[in-house]
Design a protein around this motif. Structure first.
Motif, PDB file in Angstrom:
ATOM      1  N   HIS A 217      66.909  76.338  -9.404  1.00 32.96           N
ATOM      2  CA  HIS A 217      67.649  75.452  -8.628  1.00 32.96           C
ATOM      3  C   HIS A 217      67.084  75.619  -6.961  1.00 32.96           C
ATOM      4  O   HIS A 217      67.085  76.908  -6.746  1.00 32.96           O
ATOM      5  CB  HIS A 217      69.154  75.829  -8.652  1.00 32.96           C
ATOM      6  N   LYS A 218      66.754  74.347  -6.312  1.00 32.28           N
ATOM      7  CA  LYS A 218      66.007  74.869  -5.049  1.00 32.28           C
ATOM      8  C   LYS A 218      64.770  75.825  -4.878  1.00 32.28           C
ATOM      9  O   LYS A 218      64.530  76.229  -4.006  1.00 32.28           O
ATOM     10  CB  LYS A 218      67.038  75.305  -4.024  1.00 32.28           C
ATOM     11  N   ASN A 219      64.204  75.794  -6.193  1.00 31.15           N
ATOM     12  CA  ASN A 219      63.324  76.638  -6.158  1.00 31.15           C
ATOM     13  C   ASN A 219      63.175  78.197  -5.910  1.00 31.15           C
ATOM     14  O   ASN A 219      62.255  79.064  -5.835  1.00 31.15           O
ATOM     15  CB  ASN A 219      61.889  76.132  -5.409  1.00 31.15           C
ATOM     16  N   LYS A 220      64.530  78.577  -5.838  1.00 26.34           N
ATOM     17  CA  LYS A 220      64.843  79.897  -5.344  1.00 26.34           C
ATOM     18  C   LYS A 220      64.393  81.058  -6.437  1.00 26.34           C
ATOM     19  O   LYS A 220      64.634  80.827  -7.518  1.00 26.34           O
ATOM     20  CB  LYS A 220      66.297  79.973  -5.078  1.00 26.34           C
ATOM     21  N   ASN A 221      63.546  81.917  -5.814  1.00 27.18           N
ATOM     22  CA  ASN A 221      62.953  83.048  -6.445  1.00 27.18           C
ATOM     23  C   ASN A 221      62.060  82.648  -7.466  1.00 27.18           C
ATOM     24  O   ASN A 221      61.612  83.549  -8.277  1.00 27.18           O
ATOM     25  CB  ASN A 221      63.968  83.938  -7.249  1.00 27.18           C
ATOM     26  N   ARG A 222      61.550  81.514  -7.514  1.00 28.74           N
ATOM     27  CA  ARG A 222      60.414  81.115  -8.302  1.00 28.74           C
ATOM     28  C   ARG A 222      58.997  81.944  -8.411  1.00 28.74           C
ATOM     29  O   ARG A 222      58.606  82.253  -9.193  1.00 28.74           O
ATOM     30  CB  ARG A 222      60.067  79.578  -7.857  1.00 28.74           C
ATOM     31  N   ASP A 223      58.784  82.081  -7.046  1.00 24.83           N
ATOM     32  CA  ASP A 223      57.536  82.946  -6.874  1.00 24.83           C
ATOM     33  C   ASP A 223      57.489  84.348  -7.437  1.00 24.83           C
ATOM     34  O   ASP A 223      56.667  85.009  -8.061  1.00 24.83           O
ATOM     35  CB  ASP A 223      57.349  83.012  -5.431  1.00 24.83           C
ATOM     36  N   PHE A 224      58.807  84.834  -7.090  1.00 22.29           N
ATOM     37  CA  PHE A 224      58.845  86.396  -7.799  1.00 22.29           C
ATOM     38  C   PHE A 224      58.843  86.413  -9.237  1.00 22.29           C
ATOM     39  O   PHE A 224      58.279  87.248  -9.839  1.00 22.29           O
ATOM     40  CB  PHE A 224      60.501  86.733  -7.128  1.00 22.29           C
ATOM     41  N   ILE A 225      59.593  85.392  -9.887  1.00 20.39           N
ATOM     42  CA  ILE A 225      59.695  85.422 -11.389  1.00 20.39           C
ATOM     43  C   ILE A 225      58.217  84.998 -11.988  1.00 20.39           C
ATOM     44  O   ILE A 225      57.852  85.665 -12.857  1.00 20.39           O
ATOM     45  CB  ILE A 225      60.630  84.630 -12.002  1.00 20.39           C
ATOM     46  N   LYS A 231      52.475  89.132 -14.690  1.00 19.61           N
ATOM     47  CA  LYS A 231      52.015  90.560 -14.804  1.00 19.61           C
ATOM     48  C   LYS A 231      52.430  91.212 -16.206  1.00 19.61           C
ATOM     49  O   LYS A 231      51.638  92.037 -16.940  1.00 19.61           O
ATOM     50  CB  LYS A 231      52.915  91.426 -13.870  1.00 19.61           C
ATOM     51  N   ILE A 232      53.204  90.748 -16.905  1.00 22.54           N
ATOM     52  CA  ILE A 232      53.587  91.043 -18.223  1.00 22.54           C
ATOM     53  C   ILE A 232      52.925  90.338 -19.258  1.00 22.54           C
ATOM     54  O   ILE A 232      52.722  90.764 -20.350  1.00 22.54           O
ATOM     55  CB  ILE A 232      55.346  90.696 -18.468  1.00 22.54           C
ATOM     56  N   GLY A 233      52.523  89.044 -19.138  1.00 24.12           N
ATOM     57  CA  GLY A 233      51.531  88.577 -19.999  1.00 24.12           C
ATOM     58  C   GLY A 233      51.830  87.070 -20.230  1.00 24.12           C
ATOM     59  O   GLY A 233      51.178  86.338 -20.928  1.00 24.12           O
ATOM     60  N   PHE A 234      52.904  86.491 -19.438  1.00 27.77           N
ATOM     61  CA  PHE A 234      53.251  85.020 -19.824  1.00 27.77           C
ATOM     62  C   PHE A 234      52.373  84.239 -18.998  1.00 27.77           C
ATOM     63  O   PHE A 234      52.017  84.599 -17.860  1.00 27.77           O
ATOM     64  CB  PHE A 234      54.654  85.212 -19.273  1.00 27.77           C
ATOM     65  N   LYS A 235      52.172  83.107 -19.487  1.00 31.25           N
ATOM     66  CA  LYS A 235      51.319  82.081 -18.651  1.00 31.25           C
ATOM     67  C   LYS A 235      52.453  80.803 -18.470  1.00 31.25           C
ATOM     68  O   LYS A 235      53.229  80.640 -19.355  1.00 31.25           O
ATOM     69  CB  LYS A 235      50.202  81.564 -19.566  1.00 31.25           C
ATOM     70  N   ILE A 236      52.169  80.016 -17.338  1.00 34.55           N
ATOM     71  CA  ILE A 236      53.171  78.902 -17.128  1.00 34.55           C
ATOM     72  C   ILE A 236      52.412  77.838 -17.906  1.00 34.55           C
ATOM     73  O   ILE A 236      51.194  77.763 -17.917  1.00 34.55           O
ATOM     74  CB  ILE A 236      53.066  78.608 -15.744  1.00 34.55           C
ATOM     75  N   ILE A 237      53.185  77.181 -18.801  1.00 32.89           N
ATOM     76  CA  ILE A 237      52.703  76.153 -19.619  1.00 32.89           C
ATOM     77  C   ILE A 237      52.965  74.801 -19.107  1.00 32.89           C
ATOM     78  O   ILE A 237      52.122  73.914 -18.995  1.00 32.89           O
ATOM     79  CB  ILE A 237      53.328  76.309 -21.000  1.00 32.89           C
ATOM     80  N   HIS A 248      68.937  70.049 -11.111  1.00 35.78           N
ATOM     81  CA  HIS A 248      69.206  71.367 -11.471  1.00 35.78           C
ATOM     82  C   HIS A 248      67.891  72.184 -10.928  1.00 35.78           C
ATOM     83  O   HIS A 248      67.274  73.147 -11.449  1.00 35.78           O
ATOM     84  CB  HIS A 248      69.105  71.293 -12.954  1.00 35.78           C
ATOM     85  N   GLY A 249      66.940  71.603 -10.273  1.00 40.03           N
ATOM     86  CA  GLY A 249      65.516  72.021  -9.654  1.00 40.03           C
ATOM     87  C   GLY A 249      64.707  71.839 -10.601  1.00 40.03           C
ATOM     88  O   GLY A 249      64.539  70.900 -11.368  1.00 40.03           O
ATOM     89  N   THR A 250      63.492  72.892 -10.610  1.00 45.40           N
ATOM     90  CA  THR A 250      62.336  72.722 -11.659  1.00 45.40           C
ATOM     91  C   THR A 250      62.514  73.520 -12.933  1.00 45.40           C
ATOM     92  O   THR A 250      63.108  74.562 -12.651  1.00 45.40           O
ATOM     93  CB  THR A 250      61.030  73.290 -10.788  1.00 45.40           C
ATOM     94  N   TYR A 251      61.956  72.901 -13.835  1.00 46.03           N
ATOM     95  CA  TYR A 251      62.160  73.410 -15.153  1.00 46.03           C
ATOM     96  C   TYR A 251      60.824  74.125 -15.295  1.00 46.03           C
ATOM     97  O   TYR A 251      59.766  73.233 -15.165  1.00 46.03           O
ATOM     98  CB  TYR A 251      62.554  72.632 -16.185  1.00 46.03           C
ATOM     99  N   VAL A 252      60.644  75.388 -15.742  1.00 41.30           N
ATOM    100  CA  VAL A 252      59.348  75.980 -15.851  1.00 41.30           C
ATOM    101  C   VAL A 252      59.339  76.529 -17.080  1.00 41.30           C
ATOM    102  O   VAL A 252      60.277  77.182 -17.835  1.00 41.30           O
ATOM    103  CB  VAL A 252      59.015  77.101 -15.050  1.00 41.30           C
TER     104      VAL A 252
END
Ligand SMILES: C[S@@+](CC[C@H](N)C(=O)[O-])C[C@H]1O[C@@H](n2cnc3c(N)ncnc32)[C@H](O)[C@@H]1O
Length: 256
Positions: A217-225, A231-237, A248-252
């Motif tokens: 919501h409102k892209n809050k903390n998106r950069d942090f997550i 770092k753990i190995g996930f990629k944004i698909i 509801h903001g951005t779905y990632v």
């Protein structure tokens, strides 16, 4: 404690009293305290003075559900503890404090995205990370998905469990075998700072092509997550803005 037009509630972990300086002495007697957290009621007429004082001290105070002001602690561990105590306190009012249709719609969107992405014939197994009162249980049932819940807050877990949801606490996350979950959804949770420890456990339990889908919501903390998961190995698909106006903001979608 129900929302009120006449007053606001200020919430601080007890360990943070010294940061409040003279504000602490000026606050009225608390309306609630336990060994970790204290809550004061501030009349609405005084809220502007209060905000000015917290601004002067550069305190990070977040307004939540309109009537709560939370003093955000300085360390990640304490932030987690504050939210745990706060959600424990409001758990029985939670579904009255939120617009429940809005959360149901969001959870439905997250589950549909998971179903469409995974797109196989089997019954998909989902973990609802930060399941709260278990609103997702009935929605998952209608979509023929098997859902488990996880939440840091014991009384939220208790309410979800009364709705028939199988709910995990931290030790259960550790006990799960590797590769047992198709997708993790998280509705209105990832704007809190989530510990790496939990994110690593999500990586462990997800199947090799498993995904996490969260709304920001409102892209809050998106950069942090994004950074923590990367770092753990996930990629944004994929990312997608929710269609709803004031949505509801951005779905990632993050892939393992
Ligand atoms: C705004 S509620 C959302 C509940 C539910 N997902 C919904 O959409 O109604 C946030 C939930 O996240 C939980 N929570 C807060 N910090 C968390 C963390 N670090 N890990 C897991 N759950 C957390 C809270 O206890 C609370 O139940």
């Amino acid at each position: 404690m129900q929302a009120s037009n006449n007053s606001f509630f200020f919430i601080s972990l007890n360990e943070d009293f010294s940061r409040l300086g003279k504000i602490h002495k000026m606050l009225p007697p608390p309306i609630f305290n336990n060994s970790k957290m204290t809550i004061w009621r501030i009349p609405s007429a005084e809220i502007e003075f209060f905000k000015k004082d917290t601004d002067i001290l550069s305190l990070d105070v977040i307004r939540y559900f309109d009537c709560y002001y939370l003093l955000i602690p300085l360390t990640k561990k304490s932030i987690k503890n504050l939210y745990k105590e706060f959600f424990d306190y409001i758990s029985h009012d939670y579904e009255h404090l939120i617009d429940i249709n809005r959360n149901q719609e969001n959870i439905h969107n997250l589950l549909k995205l998971a179903k469409d992405y995974i797109n196989n014939q089997k019954r998909i197994v989902i973990l609802d990370y930060g399941c709260g009162t278990g609103i997702s249980q009935d929605i998952a049932k209608k979509l023929n998905m098997k859902i488990f819940g996880f939440d840091i807050c014991p009384s939220m877990r208790e309410i979800a469990s009364k709705k028939g949801m199988i709910v995990w606490e931290e030790k259960d996350l550790w006990l799960q075998p590797e590769n047992c979950i198709d997708a993790v959804i998280s509705s209105y949770v990832f704007h809190f700072l989530i510990d790496d420890t939990y994110l690593k456990l999500l990586y462990k339990i997800l199947k090799p092509n498993g995904i996490i889908i969260a709304n920001f919501h409102k892209n809050k903390n998106r950069d942090f997550i994004d950074l923590s998961l990367n770092k753990i190995g996930f990629k944004i698909i994929r990312t997608q803005i929710s269609e709803r106006k004031e949505g509801h903001g951005t779905y990632v979608i993050y892939g393992k």
